[in-house]
Motif scaffolding. Structure first.
Motif, short mmCIF file in Angstrom:
data_model
loop_
_atom_site.label_atom_id
_atom_site.label_comp_id
_atom_site.label_asym_id
_atom_site.label_seq_id
_atom_site.Cartn_x
_atom_site.Cartn_y
_atom_site.Cartn_z
N LEU A 151 0.83 -1.19 0.00
CA LEU A 151 0.00 0.00 0.00
C LEU A 151 0.87 1.25 0.00
O LEU A 151 2.10 1.19 0.12
N SER A 159 -3.33 -9.33 -2.04
CA SER A 159 -3.68 -8.58 -3.24
C SER A 159 -5.15 -8.77 -3.58
O SER A 159 -5.71 -9.86 -3.39
N PRO A 160 -5.81 -7.72 -4.07
CA PRO A 160 -7.22 -7.84 -4.47
C PRO A 160 -7.44 -8.92 -5.52
O PRO A 160 -8.46 -9.60 -5.51
N ARG A 201 -15.09 2.29 -0.49
CA ARG A 201 -13.90 1.57 -0.94
C ARG A 201 -13.89 1.47 -2.46
O ARG A 201 -14.94 1.32 -3.08
N TYR A 220 -11.64 -5.38 -5.46
CA TYR A 220 -11.62 -4.17 -4.65
C TYR A 220 -10.18 -3.62 -4.63
O TYR A 220 -9.38 -4.01 -3.78
N GLN A 222 -6.69 -1.65 -4.25
CA GLN A 222 -6.04 -0.97 -3.15
C GLN A 222 -5.28 0.25 -3.69
O GLN A 222 -4.86 0.26 -4.84
N SER A 224 -2.09 2.08 -4.06
CA SER A 224 -0.74 1.56 -3.96
C SER A 224 0.27 2.52 -4.56
O SER A 224 -0.03 3.28 -5.47
N ARG A 230 -4.86 3.08 -8.16
CA ARG A 230 -5.62 1.86 -7.87
C ARG A 230 -4.90 0.66 -8.48
O ARG A 230 -4.65 0.63 -9.68
#
Length: 491
Positions: A151, A159-160, A201, A220, A222, A224, A230
């Motif tokens: 992040l 990880s998403p 979110r 979803y 993050q 980063s 995103r």
């Protein structure tokens, strides 16, 4: 050294020609339209602010080159009073009648029209010559799913992509109903997406193809990295090709040859360098059987375990490339869609794209320089994007811009009488100050990015068979030829 100096000088010349040319053609559009419609042209300037030099032509127009290379203008005292920005008109100029509404609209829209025409002409050249595109940027196949993602605060989470069940080999067809044609689309669409959950979110809907079936997957993303983009933790999938081998290396002794295509290890599919590196670093105690394709036939070769997982076997890799010939209409349409996507994300309160991600004159010149260094076709491709973006931006209904002039003229037409001059001049002055403040802000961010990119990193232990670090690509879909050891573009 002489060759490097010559190359650097030539790239600077190309930047001046194409960046300056993009501004020039815009102003020429206004100039020619004004002359055609019989509108008085007081001044033609490239740049704002104090003049570097100027001369008055036989046609009575003052031609200027000014110090602030943030655009240019054509002083048209009959159409808009911009004296606070452009300087006072010649006091000897007699009072002239106000042109009609149609003339105003033609003159104001002519600048953007010329940018589109210029972009179209350049797109014809790109179409005829073709664009080299490397496989790693032409694909939409996932080659690696990271188990974790870092992040912006340097903490690490799952990880998403891994959490959502994405797999190596999945092909991305859509993101939030946006058609995906290349890996650049994956990067841009995720970065500019504005989907959110009820609690705020980030959220994205992916349509993927797996085993011949289309599946809907909700991820979803993050926030980063230092740029706070995103990310979902995937990189592109492509066939890894051996480019060269270190003489006497373990890879050479194992029988690998330049041109070998890495297919898999056991039953594990290899699609790109990250998945290869992960396997190499995981096999430090046992040999690794690798299946390659050579001369159309598959062959199995065995690599010994690495005593030092950071050492490497002596590989250097590359990827395939091919020539594409996108039509001028497709090139223009793609750039229009990209520009509007970015504008929409800037205006959306739920996206993570702000002015800090916009490039100003410094950033644009830097990207022009990178494109010019890469070759003529990447330079033409970026110039097309700049001209389309310039045309769309100038037509936004914002005072100072052409779209603002058109808005004022339309309001005056509807109300049947001119708007109060003090109101128009005040709005122009306020928005000019805001525009300059925005340029200063984004230029500061450009300088920070340039400083960050040019700061040498602390030397680190090389990963096994690691590709060399390559310069960050410009935030545009440039033409790309195959590079030795291509770096993954992580989304």
């Amino acid at each position: 050294m002489f060759t490097d100096l010559l190359s650097g000088f030539w790239s600077v010349v190309l930047v001046v020609v194409f960046f300056g040319g993009s501004i020039l053609v815009h102003e020429l559009g206004h100039f020619w339209a004004a002359r055609w419609r019989g509108v008085k042209v007081e001044r033609f300037s490239i740049g704002f602010g104090p003049r570097i030099f100027s001369w008055r032509g036989k046609d009575g127009v003052e031609y200027c080159l000014s110090w602030l290379p943030l655009g240019g203008y054509v002083a048209l005292p009959q159409l808009a009073d911009m004296s606070a920005i452009e300087g006072e008109a010649n006091p000897a100029t007699p009072k002239l009648p106000e042109p009609g509404y149609l003339t105003k609209m033609i003159v104001f829209v002519a600048g953007a029209t010329m940018n589109v025409v210029f972009a179209f002409l350049l797109a014809i050249i790109v179409w005829q010559k073709g664009v080299p595109v490397s496989e790693d940027m032409a694909t939409t196949r996932i080659g690696y799913v990271a188990p974790t993602i870092e992040l912006s605060d340097k903490s690490t989470v799952e990880s998403p992509a891994a959490k959502a069940g994405l797999r190596v080999g999945d092909v991305i067809r859509k993101i939030d109903d946006v058609e995906i044609e290349a890996w650049y689309d994956v990067l841009l669409t995720l970065m500019t997406s504005s989907g959110t959950t009820a609690d705020g979110r980030p959220k994205a809907e992916l349509t993927i193809e797996r085993d011949g079936k289309l599946l809907q997957v909700t991820v979803y993303p993050q926030i980063s990295g230092i740029d706070r983009d995103r990310k979902i933790g995937i990189s592109q999938g492509y066939e890894l090709i051996v480019h060269s081998l270190t003489a006497g290396s373990e890879a050479e002794k194992a029988g690998f040859r330049p041109g070998d295509r890495i297919l898999r290890t056991g039953e594990v599919l290899i699609l790109g360098y990250p998945s290869w590196r992960e396997l190499i670093e995981a096999h430090t105690k046992a040999p690794l059987t690798v299946t390659v394709r050579r001369d159309g036939a598959e062959k199995q070769l065995t690599l010994p375990p690495l005593a030092d997982p950071k050492g490497g076997h002596g590989f250097s890799f590359t990827v395939d490339s091919r020539m594409t010939h996108p039509t001028p209409f497709k090139q223009i349409a793609d750039n229009v869609r990209q520009t509007f996507r970015i504008i929409n994300s800037l205006l959306s309160s739920s996206s993570n794209v702000g002015l800090d991600k916009v490039s100003g004159p410094i950033g644009i010149v830097n990207i022009f320089h990178k494109a010019a260094t890469a070759g003529l076709l990447p330079l033409l491709s970026f110039t097309i994007l700049v001209n389309i973006s310039l045309a769309i931006f100038n037509l936004l209904p914002i005072p100072v811009l052409d779209g603002g002039h058109m808005l004022f003229a339309t309001i005056a037409k509807l109300r049947g009488r001119p708007l109060p001059s003090r109101l128009v001049m005040g709005a122009q002055s306020v928005f000019m100050v805001l525009l300059l403040m925005m340029i200063v802000y984004v230029s500061t961010k450009d300088v920070q990015r340039l400083s960050r990119d040019s700061t040498p990193e602390k030397p680190a232990e090389p990963a096994a068979s690691a590709p060399a670090k390559v310069p960050a690509a410009p935030a545009t879909p440039p033409a790309s030829a195959p590079a030795t050891n291509p770096a993954p573009a992580t989304a």
